[in-house]
Write a protein that holds these residues in place. Structure first.
Motif, PDB file in Angstrom:
ATOM      1  N   ILE A  48       0.588  -1.396   0.282  1.00  0.00           N
ATOM      2  CA  ILE A  48       0.333  -0.633   0.264  1.00  0.00           C
ATOM      3  C   ILE A  48       1.338   1.415  -0.028  1.00  0.00           C
ATOM      4  O   ILE A  48       1.613   1.170   0.879  1.00  0.00           O
ATOM      5  CB  ILE A  48      -0.942  -0.164   1.104  1.00  0.00           C
ATOM      6  N   LYS A  81      -9.960  -3.302   4.789  1.00  0.00           N
ATOM      7  CA  LYS A  81     -10.287  -2.711   3.856  1.00  0.00           C
ATOM      8  C   LYS A  81      -9.732  -3.311   3.169  1.00  0.00           C
ATOM      9  O   LYS A  81     -10.493  -3.751   1.119  1.00  0.00           O
ATOM     10  CB  LYS A  81     -10.467  -1.389   3.455  1.00  0.00           C
ATOM     11  N   GLN A  82      -8.382  -3.372   2.662  1.00  0.00           N
ATOM     12  CA  GLN A  82      -7.713  -4.107   1.436  1.00  0.00           C
ATOM     13  C   GLN A  82      -8.108  -5.396   1.275  1.00  0.00           C
ATOM     14  O   GLN A  82      -7.032  -5.566   0.798  1.00  0.00           O
ATOM     15  CB  GLN A  82      -6.648  -3.582   1.762  1.00  0.00           C
ATOM     16  N   LYS A  84      -6.489  -6.876   4.057  1.00  0.00           N
ATOM     17  CA  LYS A  84      -5.306  -7.971   4.069  1.00  0.00           C
ATOM     18  C   LYS A  84      -5.181  -7.585   6.219  1.00  0.00           C
ATOM     19  O   LYS A  84      -4.578  -7.236   7.052  1.00  0.00           O
ATOM     20  CB  LYS A  84      -4.111  -7.083   4.227  1.00  0.00           C
TER      21      LYS A  84
END
Length: 298
Positions: A48, A81-82, A84
Motif C-alpha cells: 500500500i 478494507k483491502q 489484508k
C-alpha cells in the motif's frame, strides 16, 4: 469529488517525500508506529503506497505525517478494507507524530490512540474514551510488589529458568515460539501468524526484550518494539504468550518485571524519559504494571 475531499482533508499540508518525513521524525521525534523505517517497511510489505505530507510555516518544517488515503499509514481499517486484515500486528500503539514544539496544526486524517503529547499542538483532537496503559517507573511500585517479583524470578531461575535476549533467536525461531505460546495462552492463533517470521525479520532492528525458558523449553515471550527519539524512548508491548502449565512459576509476570526493569535502566542511562506502552488500558493485569493516560482521536 474525491479530489475535493482530499483537498479539504489536506488543507494546510503539502506533499513531501519520505526523506522530508524522516528528517521531521529525526528532529521532532515520534513513536514506534510512526518511525520512518517501520512505516516504509510495513507499507511495502502490505503493498500500500504511502503519501507523505508536511506542514510548513514561513519556510520552516513544523510537522509531517505518513498517510494511507484518509487514514494515517499502517491503519488497521485500511488493511481490513483491502482484504489484508491482520497482516501485521502493532497492537493499539501510541501514536506520536513528528511535531515541532510550539507548532499548531490541524490533523483531519483518521487516527486513534494519539498520544497526550500531541494535545498542545494538534487543534483537531477529540478525547478518546479508552486510555492507554503506560508502564510505571520502578519506584512507583510498592516495596512488597518489587520484593515479590524478585522472589518469583529467583524461584524460577532456581527451578531451571533461563532468561534469554529475544535477539538470540532468529526471526523464524521467534515466530515459532510466539505462535506456540500465544496459542497455548489464548486458545486462538496470533494476529498475522502466517507472516510473523517475515514481519519479525523486517522489524528486527527495533525488537527488544527477553523471553524465558524453563528446562530448555520456552515458557514466556513478549513482542516488544523500541525506537529512540530525540527527547524520549518509545517502546510498544504488542502482545505475548505464556505456557499456562507453568503458572506456578509465574513466568509471564517475571518476564514483565524483567523487560520493564531493563527498559527503564536503559532509558535512564541515556537520560531520556521512557514511554513504555502496553496499548489500550483494557485489562486488569495492565493496572498492575501501568498507570492510565489520556489519548485522542481524529
Amino acid at each position: 469529488m474525491l479530489d475535493l475531499l482530499r483537498f479539504r482533508r489536506e488543507r494546510g499540508w503539502e506533499p513531501c517525500d519520505a526523506g522530508t518525513y524522516a528528517d521531521a521524525w529525526a528532529q521532532f521525534g515520534g513513536s514506534v508506529a510512526t518511525h520512518p523505517q517501520v512505516v516504509e517497511r510495513l507499507a511495502a510489505f502490505a503493498g500500500i503506497p504511502v503519501r507523505y505530507l508536511a506542514w510548513v510555516e514561513n519556510g520552516q518544517l513544523q510537522a509531517a505525517i505518513a498517510t494511507w488515503g484518509r487514514h494515517l499509514a499502517l491503519s488497521k481499517d485500511v488493511l481490513k478494507k483491502q482484504g489484508k486484515r491482520g497482516l501485521f500486528d502493532l497492537g493499539n500503539a501510541e501514536l506520536i507524530l513528528p511535531l515541532a514544539p510550539g507548532a499548531q496544526v490541524a490533523l483531519r486524517h483518521r487516527a486513534r490512540y494519539l498520544s497526550e503529547l500531541m494535545a498542545p499542538g494538534i487543534t483537531t483532537l477529540q478525547a478518546q474514551p479508552e486510555g492507554l496503559a503506560l508502564a510505571r517507573e520502578p519506584e512507583q511500585y510498592s516495596k512488597k510488589f518489587r520484593y515479590n517479583q524478585r522472589r518469583e524470578q529467583r524461584l524460577l531461575e532456581e527451578a531451571g529458568g533461563l532468561i534469554r535476549p529475544m535477539l538470540s533467536l532468529t526471526a523464524s525461531e521467534q515466530a515459532s515460539v510466539y505462535s506456540e505460546l500465544f496459542q497455548r495462552r489464548w486458545g486462538f492463533a496470533a494476529t498475522g501468524q502466517e507472516h510473523l517470521a517475515e514481519v519479525f525479520d523486517l522489524l528486527r532492528e527495533f525488537m527488544t526484550g527477553s523471553l524465558i525458558y524453563l528446562n530448555d523449553q520456552p515458557v514466556a515471550i513478549q513482542i516488544l518494539y523500541r525506537v529512540e527519539a530525540p527527547r524520549w524512548i518509545s517502546l510498544e508491548y504488542i502482545n505475548g504468550g505464556v505456557d499456562p502449565q507453568q503458572r506456578d512459576f509465574s513466568p509471564g509476570s517475571v518476564l514483565s518485571f524483567v523487560n520493564t526493569q531493563d527498559a527503564w535502566a536503559e532509558a535512564r542511562a541515556l537520560g531520556k524519559p521512557l514511554r513504555y506502552s502496553f496499548g489500550r488500558a483494557d485489562r486488569e493485569y495492565k493496572d498492575r504494571w501501568c498507570h492510565r493516560v489520556a489519548c485522542y482521536q481524529t
